[in-house]
Design a protein around this motif. Structure first.
Motif, mmCIF file in Angstrom:
data_model
loop_
_atom_site.group_PDB
_atom_site.id
_atom_site.type_symbol
_atom_site.label_atom_id
_atom_site.label_comp_id
_atom_site.label_asym_id
_atom_site.label_seq_id
_atom_site.Cartn_x
_atom_site.Cartn_y
_atom_site.Cartn_z
ATOM 1 N N ASP A 1 0.838 -1.079 0.080
ATOM 2 C CA ASP A 1 0.033 0.168 -0.130
ATOM 3 C C ASP A 1 1.066 1.346 0.082
ATOM 4 O O ASP A 1 2.036 1.328 0.592
ATOM 5 N N THR A 2 0.370 2.343 -0.691
ATOM 6 C CA THR A 2 1.032 3.527 -0.691
ATOM 7 C C THR A 2 1.751 4.067 0.634
ATOM 8 O O THR A 2 2.950 4.557 0.660
ATOM 9 N N ASP B 1 5.717 4.621 1.513
ATOM 10 C CA ASP B 1 6.152 5.847 2.052
ATOM 11 C C ASP B 1 6.884 5.538 3.464
ATOM 12 O O ASP B 1 8.040 6.226 3.695
ATOM 13 N N ARG C 1 10.091 3.857 2.500
ATOM 14 C CA ARG C 1 11.072 4.947 1.839
ATOM 15 C C ARG C 1 11.604 5.923 2.938
ATOM 16 O O ARG C 1 12.555 6.664 2.735
ATOM 17 N N ARG D 1 -1.746 0.773 -10.590
ATOM 18 C CA ARG D 1 -1.608 0.361 -9.335
ATOM 19 C C ARG D 1 -2.699 1.513 -8.476
ATOM 20 O O ARG D 1 -3.047 1.237 -7.535
ATOM 21 N N ASP E 1 -7.990 4.521 -1.403
ATOM 22 C CA ASP E 1 -6.608 4.411 -0.391
ATOM 23 C C ASP E 1 -6.557 2.796 0.069
ATOM 24 O O ASP E 1 -7.394 2.081 -0.568
ATOM 25 N N TRP F 1 -0.112 12.661 -4.754
ATOM 26 C CA TRP F 1 -0.656 11.056 -4.659
ATOM 27 C C TRP F 1 -0.216 10.234 -5.828
ATOM 28 O O TRP F 1 0.346 8.991 -5.646
ATOM 29 N N ARG G 1 3.518 9.568 -5.218
ATOM 30 C CA ARG G 1 3.655 8.673 -4.119
ATOM 31 C C ARG G 1 3.691 7.337 -4.847
ATOM 32 O O ARG G 1 4.421 6.449 -4.438
ATOM 33 N N ASN G 2 2.767 7.127 -5.543
ATOM 34 C CA ASN G 2 2.331 5.603 -6.176
ATOM 35 C C ASN G 2 3.351 5.511 -7.316
ATOM 36 O O ASN G 2 3.409 4.300 -7.746
ATOM 37 N N PHE H 1 6.300 5.456 -7.262
ATOM 38 C CA PHE H 1 7.729 4.948 -6.730
ATOM 39 C C PHE H 1 8.285 3.607 -7.255
ATOM 40 O O PHE H 1 7.440 2.655 -7.527
ATOM 41 N N HIS I 1 -8.857 11.405 1.752
ATOM 42 C CA HIS I 1 -7.985 12.308 2.170
ATOM 43 C C HIS I 1 -8.351 13.278 2.880
ATOM 44 O O HIS I 1 -7.525 14.156 3.440
ATOM 45 N N ASN J 1 -4.154 -0.343 -5.155
ATOM 46 C CA ASN J 1 -4.654 0.610 -3.891
ATOM 47 C C ASN J 1 -6.126 0.001 -3.532
ATOM 48 O O ASN J 1 -6.847 0.483 -4.368
#
Lengths: 520, 401
Positions: free
Chosen positions: A311-312, A316, A319, B77, B98, B128, B131-132, B134, B253, B281
């Protein structure tokens, strides 16, 4: 799949080997895969010049809890007790750190009568606090929410032990945990030489200076498992750190585990959102529904598993783990014994250039701004004094631990900085031990990027995740993933990146396979 | 450095829309000045959507260009739909969640090439996306400012486009996108919209926004093309049963507590949740929810006119219907107990019905379930009989034909 096992362990360091041994002793078919040509992890010796060998990252074998010894049935060689453990160099006469409180107090007298008086009580207090930390390290980290009854009973035990520290001890522990080491030392001592030496020992391999909050805990962590009053030295075995590796390998093989070295794992295989095995760099797929990785959490989760399975928020968190290697090793082939200061007792375990708190702190300041310290803290050891086989007859091997030399340089590049770091360190040693450099025949500098590539340590950090309060216990490696299981069923973590961190050989491997974590 | 303006930002079409707005009825939409209504009331702007052609400036939408080797992997993703299965030239409506399967936002993904997409969203999603991303080789470019957007909606929208654009749009199927040219400018035309009617959205480089607007307005006059504001759009989207962020649901969020969050199943977006692709997700949570069934459901509510009228006649009033759609939380009851709440509602001039969009808890959300909607008549909180309806309320064949 060409073959399959009940469990695959990644990394043949102490943690991986202990995990493998414990599982194999329970009758599981276990395969250990190690990328390096030999097992040992951070204990591993390398030949850095023809005929000269050293274990760059291990001065000793760390500390083995009684739980690890019992669970593995490890047959260890005899321990060697060096005294003095460390000789602190500086202007004026050196200060030897001695094992016994009486002689140590006497050695302190020329430096400070007050410190000599304060020493025995300080040594006892540190031992008591470290004793409590040891109990924390023996257990899997407490679950933040949803603890089982059994876990709550365990917490209750800890609470009793905590009360056992006494009123003053309880307060001192809470005060010490987030405290700068400098303040802890200033509370007890006035001698700069003593405080510098203890500070140097405390922040060894930590990316902060002794005036940074949380460094008192680093110091205490290093005292776990050591006799009261002993500083800067842990379990030293006949045969050196390699002897521990040999014993661990023997135990694992005796239990039936298969160890293969020189095998890089490229990818963890996932099927139906569960671990199915690994794929090696050579392309072989080995099946297993359990993989226990003792590699660092970043490597295990983000590179071998892959972010698509996580999951994101969890990505994080991984990381955001701080690694921050800051120490280099200078391996030296000497053509004979260098001049060493005369101190009472036998040869010292190490010689330390950390003459004052300020000196160490200034060295750390440089790293904060991405530079190597112009006046680094240096720990010199000569392992060939204890293991003559490391060098050809008549020759010696020295290892300089040089700190602070950050992994990421702001204004330079490690391809340019290596020689300067080695020159600076040798000049500093020469100043305290005149005639030393004349003995040097060959030198090899291992900077943090070299430790990363040769020992698989991310950013060259031995800790596999900085050992500060916010990255320990149930926050190690990341909150919500501290009990060795990961979000992907079948994948477990151990190693220095998990609780209890670096320095307690094999403990995380043991905790990871204890009942209730790995489902065996 | 980007300067943060102290007033609302202006869209690329502002020089044309500003002179049209009679009552200074600007409102805020994603930091931009957007027209609520151009004329004094929105009736004929709404009528243009349903009977002729309406032109809406939807430039405040957030837009991202996503390209590179792993562009598909990134989107798959992030969002709940299967992006890899989309053909080049296809547009997907989707939400994204999420880790707990709670909806963050919703929008469209246009597949512009093998490795190139445009994502639209209601709220900023750049961070967002990064971040995804990565570990992926993908470029994420915010093109919200660089790209103006117009919605051309209504039964005559096709005819208007065919008259103005260089390439005919007759072959452009529902939820497909094509390259085109208007007034010498390369644009893209997608057959999408927020009205539940035949309609298109035009994606136009900001620098060339005005000539495109002018060409559409000049030729569109023959077809009754009318600039329309948010009030007209709101009525149309309620009739179409389309969910709206910050009105019908809160972004995971932004929500303060879990109860304020919604899942795609709760919002009746089941059809956008794919389980025939790899991990993404919220997948685990959504899988579990699918198995146990959602606790809430987003449904239509149709107020019983006789009941509504009776509540007014008892105080000697003629029934007053909300001409402008309301956005509020209004309780819904069944057999005396509250079973949910409506989040939007309006009088439908086309269907001649008082409609609402509501969230009802299980087991009260099946179609034709009798419920009651709270209505306030002369400061009295009363309840009008109503019935649960399947969405959309209005679904003309021309939307897809």
């Amino acid at each position: 799949m060409s073959r399959a096992y009940d469990a695959i362990v990644l990394g043949a360091g102490a943690d991986g080997l202990v995990a493998a041994t414990v599982l194999a002793r329970k009758g599981r078919r276990v395969l250990v895969l190690e990328e390096a040509p030999e097992p040992g992890g951070t204990l591993r010796e390398i030949e850095f010049a023809p005929g000269f060998r050293a274990a760059p990252l291990a001065a000793d074998a760390g500390y083995l809890t009684r739980d690890v010894l019992r669970a593995t049935g490890l047959a260890l060689p005899a321990a060697v007790s060096v005294d003095p453990t460390v000789v602190a160099l500086g202007e004026g006469p050196p200060l030897a750190l001695l094992r016994s409180p009486g002689p140590m107090a006497a050695a302190l007298l020329p430096h400070s009568a007050a410190d000599a008086r304060a020493w025995p009580a300080f040594a006892a207090r540190m031992a008591a606090l470290a004793g409590f930390l040891e109990e924390l390290c023996r257990r899997a980290p407490p679950r933040v929410a949803g603890a089982t009854l059994r876990e709550r009973l365990g917490l209750g035990q800890l609470a009793l032990l905590y009360r056992g520290l006494g009123r003053a001890g309880m307060v001192e522990l809470l005060r010490a945990l987030p405290m700068p080491l400098a303040d802890l030392l200033d509370d007890s001592f006035e001698s700069e030489r003593l405080k510098g030496a203890l500070a140097g020992i405390g922040v060894m391999d930590v990316a902060r200076g002794p005036m940074a909050g949380g460094t008192a805990l680093n110091f205490l962590y290093r005292q776990i498992g050591i006799a009261p009053g002993v500083f800067g030295e842990r379990l030293r075995l006949q045969g050196g750190p390699q002897a521990l590796t040999a014993a661990l390998v023997a135990a694992a093989r005796a239990a039936g585990a298969v160890i293969e070295t020189g095998v890089a794992v490229e990818r963890l295989l996932v099927k139906d959102e569960r671990i199915a095995g690994v794929r090696t760099g050579a392309g072989e797929e080995v099946g297993s529904s359990i993989v226990i990785s003792s590699l660092d959490p970043w490597r295990s989760l983000l590179e071998l598993l892959g972010p698509e399975h996580l999951d994101t928020e969890f990505i994080d968190a991984v990381r955001n783990i701080r690694f921050r290697g800051v120490s280099s090793r200078l391996l030296l082939a000497l053509d004979g014994l260098p001049p060493l200061p005369e101190v009472a007792g036998g040869p010292a375990g190490a010689w330390l250039i950390a003459p004052s708190l300020r000196y160490v702190e200034r060295a750390a300041d440089a790293a904060k701004y991405g530079r190597c310290a112009a006046e680094p803290m240096i720990k010199l050891r000569i392992p060939s004094l204890w293991q003559p086989e490391l060098a050809p007859p008549g020759r010696q091997v020295a290892v300089l631990h040089i700190q602070y030399t950050p992994y990421a340089l702001r204004e330079s590049d490690w391809s340019l900085a290596r020689d300067a770091v080695a020159d600076t360190a040798l000049a500093r040693v020469e100043r305290h031990l005149p005639g030393f450099t004349a003995r040097v025949r060959e030198r090899v500098l291992l900077a943090p990027p070299d430790l990363e590539s040769r020992f698989g340590l991310r950013e060259g950090a031995l800790s596999q995740g900085e050992m500060m309060l916010d990255q320990l216990l149930f926050m190690r490696p990341v909150p919500g993933c501290s009990r060795y299981a990961t979000p992907v069923p079948g994948l477990f973590l151990c190693g220095a990146g998990t609780h209890p961190g670096h320095g307690l050989a094999g403990q995380s491997g043991l905790l990871a396979v204890k009942k209730g974590t790995v489902p065996f | 450095m980007t300067r943060i303006p102290h007033t609302l930002q202006l869209t690329p079409f502002h020089p044309r829309t500003a002179p049209l707005i009679r009552g200074h009825t600007w409102r805020r939409w994603s930091g931009h000045a957007a027209a609520s209504v151009y004329d004094w009331t929105h009736e004929h702007e709404y009528a243009a959507i349903r009977n002729a052609a309406a032109l809406l400036d939807v430039s405040p939408l957030h837009k991202y260009r996503i390209s590179g080797r792993d562009a598909t992997r990134l989107l798959d993703r992030v969002v709940t739909r299967n992006v890899a299965k989309a053909a080049i030239g296809q547009v997907l409506y989707t939400g994204w969640c999420d880790a707990a399967g709670k909806l963050i936002d919703d929008g469209t993904i246009s597949r512009l090439g093998e490795q190139e997409y445009r994502l639209t969203s209601a709220e900023p999603n750049l961070r967002w996306l990064h971040r995804n991303a990565f570990g992926l080789q993908v470029a994420i470019e915010e093109v919200s400012q660089a790209l103006g957007a117009l919605a051309l909606q209504g039964p005559l929208s096709r005819a208007v486009l065919n008259a103005v654009a260089e390439r005919p749009v007759d072959g452009l199927k529902y939820f497909r996108v094509m390259d085109n040219r208007i007034a010498g400018t390369d644009i893209q035309v997608s057959r999408t919209g927020y009205t539940g009617d035949l309609g298109y959205e035009l994606w136009i480089p900001a620098a060339a926004a005005l000539p495109v607007w002018d060409a559409l307005v000049a030729r569109g006059a023959d077809y009754g093309l009318t600039p329309a504001g948010i009030w007209a759009l709101d009525v149309a989207r309620i009739e179409a049963g389309l969910v709206m962020l910050d009105v019908d649901y809160q972004s995971a969020h932004r929500a303060m507590i879990e109860a304020q969050m919604s899942t795609p199943f709760e919002l009746a977006l089941d059809w956008t949740v794919s389980f025939d692709k790899g991990p993404y997700n919220g997948r685990r949570a959504l899988q579990a929810e699918r198995e146990r069934g959602p606790a809430w459901r987003f449904v239509g509510i149709e107020v019983n006119w006789d009941s509504f009228e009776a509540l007014h006649t008892t105080v000697d009033l003629a029934p007053a219907v909300p001409a402008v759609a309301w956005r509020a939380s209004v309780p819904v009851y069944r057999a005396g107990s509250q079973v949910g709440y409506a989040s939007s509602g309006c009088w439908s001039p086309l269907l001649k019905k008082y409609l609402a969009l509501a969230h009802l808890s299980a087991p009260h959300f099946d179609p034709d379930t009798p419920v009651e909607l709270e209505v306030t008549v002369e400061h009295q909180r009363l309840r009008a009989a109503a019935v649960v309806r399947k969405l959309p309320f209005y679904d003309p064949p021309r939307k897809r034909a």
